[in-house]
Design a protein around this motif. Structure first.
Motif, PDB file in Angstrom:
ATOM      1  N   GLU A 148      13.674  -0.559  26.597  1.00  0.00           N
ATOM      2  CA  GLU A 148      14.324  -1.847  26.375  1.00  0.00           C
ATOM      3  C   GLU A 148      15.505  -1.989  27.327  1.00  0.00           C
ATOM      4  O   GLU A 148      16.666  -1.848  26.932  1.00  0.00           O
ATOM      5  CB  GLU A 148      14.769  -1.975  24.913  1.00  0.00           C
ATOM      6  CG  GLU A 148      13.612  -2.063  23.939  1.00  0.00           C
ATOM      7  CD  GLU A 148      14.060  -2.403  22.529  1.00  0.00           C
ATOM      8  OE1 GLU A 148      15.288  -2.460  22.284  1.00  0.00           O
ATOM      9  OE2 GLU A 148      13.183  -2.601  21.669  1.00  0.00           O
ATOM     10  N   ASN A 149      15.190  -2.243  28.606  1.00  0.00           N
ATOM     11  CA  ASN A 149      16.220  -2.408  29.646  1.00  0.00           C
ATOM     12  C   ASN A 149      17.198  -1.236  29.665  1.00  0.00           C
ATOM     13  O   ASN A 149      18.417  -1.422  29.743  1.00  0.00           O
ATOM     14  CB  ASN A 149      16.981  -3.723  29.429  1.00  0.00           C
ATOM     15  CG  ASN A 149      16.093  -4.932  29.614  1.00  0.00           C
ATOM     16  OD1 ASN A 149      15.216  -4.937  30.473  1.00  0.00           O
ATOM     17  ND2 ASN A 149      16.315  -5.950  28.804  1.00  0.00           N
ATOM     18  N   SER A 150      16.672  -0.035  29.546  1.00  0.00           N
ATOM     19  CA  SER A 150      17.523   1.150  29.534  1.00  0.00           C
ATOM     20  C   SER A 150      16.784   2.286  30.224  1.00  0.00           C
ATOM     21  O   SER A 150      15.690   2.100  30.762  1.00  0.00           O
ATOM     22  CB  SER A 150      17.871   1.542  28.092  1.00  0.00           C
ATOM     23  OG  SER A 150      16.748   2.100  27.419  1.00  0.00           O
ATOM     24  N   ILE A 151      17.395   3.464  30.205  1.00  0.00           N
ATOM     25  CA  ILE A 151      16.727   4.637  30.744  1.00  0.00           C
ATOM     26  C   ILE A 151      15.886   5.279  29.646  1.00  0.00           C
ATOM     27  O   ILE A 151      16.158   5.077  28.460  1.00  0.00           O
ATOM     28  CB  ILE A 151      17.765   5.641  31.300  1.00  0.00           C
ATOM     29  CG1 ILE A 151      18.747   6.067  30.197  1.00  0.00           C
ATOM     30  CG2 ILE A 151      18.505   5.056  32.474  1.00  0.00           C
ATOM     31  CD1 ILE A 151      19.763   7.091  30.658  1.00  0.00           C
ATOM     32  N   PRO A 152      14.842   6.048  29.978  1.00  0.00           N
ATOM     33  CA  PRO A 152      14.014   6.706  28.963  1.00  0.00           C
ATOM     34  C   PRO A 152      14.837   7.626  28.063  1.00  0.00           C
ATOM     35  O   PRO A 152      15.706   8.365  28.542  1.00  0.00           O
ATOM     36  CB  PRO A 152      12.994   7.492  29.791  1.00  0.00           C
ATOM     37  CG  PRO A 152      12.907   6.747  31.081  1.00  0.00           C
ATOM     38  CD  PRO A 152      14.298   6.233  31.337  1.00  0.00           C
ATOM     39  N   ALA A 153      14.576   7.549  26.771  1.00  0.00           N
ATOM     40  CA  ALA A 153      15.365   8.321  25.798  1.00  0.00           C
ATOM     41  C   ALA A 153      14.504   8.699  24.605  1.00  0.00           C
ATOM     42  O   ALA A 153      13.608   7.953  24.204  1.00  0.00           O
ATOM     43  CB  ALA A 153      16.567   7.503  25.329  1.00  0.00           C
ATOM     44  N   ILE A 154      14.780   9.875  24.040  1.00  0.00           N
ATOM     45  CA  ILE A 154      14.175  10.304  22.776  1.00  0.00           C
ATOM     46  C   ILE A 154      15.276  10.964  21.956  1.00  0.00           C
ATOM     47  O   ILE A 154      15.899  11.933  22.397  1.00  0.00           O
ATOM     48  CB  ILE A 154      13.011  11.294  22.990  1.00  0.00           C
ATOM     49  CG1 ILE A 154      11.840  10.599  23.679  1.00  0.00           C
ATOM     50  CG2 ILE A 154      12.556  11.881  21.653  1.00  0.00           C
ATOM     51  CD1 ILE A 154      10.638  11.496  23.911  1.00  0.00           C
ATOM     52  N   GLY A 155      15.524  10.435  20.770  1.00  0.00           N
ATOM     53  CA  GLY A 155      16.586  10.974  19.936  1.00  0.00           C
ATOM     54  C   GLY A 155      16.120  12.071  19.000  1.00  0.00           C
ATOM     55  O   GLY A 155      16.938  12.864  18.517  1.00  0.00           O
ATOM     56  N   LYS A 156      14.808  12.132  18.747  1.00  0.00           N
ATOM     57  CA  LYS A 156      14.300  13.103  17.772  1.00  0.00           C
ATOM     58  C   LYS A 156      12.821  13.330  18.024  1.00  0.00           C
ATOM     59  O   LYS A 156      12.092  12.413  18.394  1.00  0.00           O
ATOM     60  CB  LYS A 156      14.524  12.561  16.352  1.00  0.00           C
ATOM     61  CG  LYS A 156      14.005  13.438  15.230  1.00  0.00           C
ATOM     62  CD  LYS A 156      14.271  12.769  13.884  1.00  0.00           C
ATOM     63  CE  LYS A 156      13.796  13.622  12.727  1.00  0.00           C
ATOM     64  NZ  LYS A 156      14.034  12.960  11.421  1.00  0.00           N
TER      65      LYS A 156
END
Length: 366
Positions: A148-156
């Motif tokens: 969503e208009n951001s960098i790839p991320a995984i919190g969990k």
């Protein structure tokens, strides 16, 4: 018995595929780290990385996958499109794919009990042909193909299932036993007078969640904001940092990474966290530990409406709206010197007559 293969006790391996680079302090190894603080941080790519991004989890033993839980957000960065691949060695196949707007998503097989997952979870069932890939799996890959208009991320990341029947019985029993023992709560005991043991009651201790504290000042936040790096700080802290950068002629930037703010990478308010903080402060409003904490709600809340109401009304002439050289009339209305020079000795508001001897000079401190 279901176990989480990502639990640190299994010493599994996880790595990024290709030339992808993780951001400093947000390595992909955080997702399976024994350090709780690192696990809470999650995984972030560097700011110049764009989807698709893949990470591969290697099971320490043959594993039958039941369901996979993924947290899609790290601070202000959020991934929205995911694919799950699973299989043995070099033979992995895509078993499901989904685009989500929620912060949690669970990929599952047909027999998974979904009643334990709330409305904040999006659900996606494995493909019909996935059964041969989720049985005795050796690897599982998560592919992020949209953000969503951001960098790839995984919190969990959690991968739940059972040890495969292809694993020797003795080893299966050992793995299960280690899992059960790791989940037994350990009582914290203190020895009093070298003879008596007492159990600490953690529930009776006043504890403020670390998420409520500003990452720079370590004070409870009244208006939490999330920086592009994923750190939470109060709005007043952000304003001070921007002011400090401006004084020295620098472009406002993230105080932790030094990356300049842009339209996409900028501090964002976190209403969900603010709601949690406000609820906590209201619940403990009478506790001595929080009586001195500023807040936006509760018994000692700061009201911007009240502040506006307490401001002095604008002082000006009742006739021409001039705000200098003002005089009090007997009726307490104000007029400026120019208006008093007219022949008519009468208030233009209440139309009462007056004598010039009754006029008094207005002072700002009155």
């Amino acid at each position: 018995m279901l176990i989480n293969a990502c639990d640190p006790i299994f010493n599994a391996n996880i790595q990024l595929d290709g030339s992808c680079i993780s951001r400093e302090d947000y390595s992909v190894e955080n997702l399976i780290s024994p350090d709780v603080g690192l696990r809470k941080k999650g995984f972030l790519c560097e700011t110049f990385i764009r989807p698709p991004v893949s990470l591969t989890f290697s099971f320490p033993f043959a594993f039958d996958i039941k369901y996979v839980v993924i947290g899609t957000r790290v601070g202000g960065q959020k991934s929205s499109g995911f694919q799950i691949w699973a299989g043995r060695s070099n033979n992995t196949q895509k078993i499901c794919s989904m685009i989500t707007n929620n912060e949690m998503i669970v990929f599952h097989d047909n027999s998974t009990d979904l009643s334990t997952f709330g409305n904040n979870y999006d659900k996606c069932c494995f493909n019909i042909s996935a059964s041969r890939n989720i049985r005795s799996a050796e690897k599982l890959s998560v592919r992020i193909f949209k953000t969503e208009n951001s960098i790839p991320a995984i919190g969990k990341l959690e991968i739940w299932g059972k040890v495969s029947c292809s694993v020797p019985k003795e080893l299966r029993q050992s793995i299960t036993r280690n899992w059960e023992e790791s989940k037994i709560p350990k009582q914290i005991q203190k020895q009093v007078n070298n003879t008596q043991l007492i159990t600490d009651k953690v529930s009776d201790t006043f504890i403020i969640c670390d998420d409520f504290l500003d990452s720079i000042t370590y004070e409870v936040m009244t208006c939490p904001m999330v920086l592009p790096c994923g750190k939470y700080v109060d709005r007043s802290t952000v304003e001070k940092c921007i002011e400090h950068d401006t004084v020295y002629g620098r472009t406002p930037c993230d105080p932790f990474t030094g990356i300049p703010f842009t339209d996409k990478l900028r501090p964002m308010p976190v209403p969900e966290l603010k709601g949690r903080i406000d609820s906590f402060l209201i619940k403990h409003a009478d506790d001595d530990n929080v009586k001195c904490i500023p807040r936006a709600v509760g018994k000692r809340s700061f009201s911007f409406y009240t502040e506006r109401q307490t401001k002095k009304a604008k002082v000006q002439c009742s006739t021409c709206n001039e705000n200098c050289n003002l005089y009090y009339l007997p009726c307490k209305h104000l007029q400026c010197r120019n208006c008093l020079r007219t022949e008519k000795i009468k208030c233009n508001v209440c139309h009462s007559n007056f004598n010039r001897s009754q006029i008094e000079k207005y002072h700002e401190n009155d």
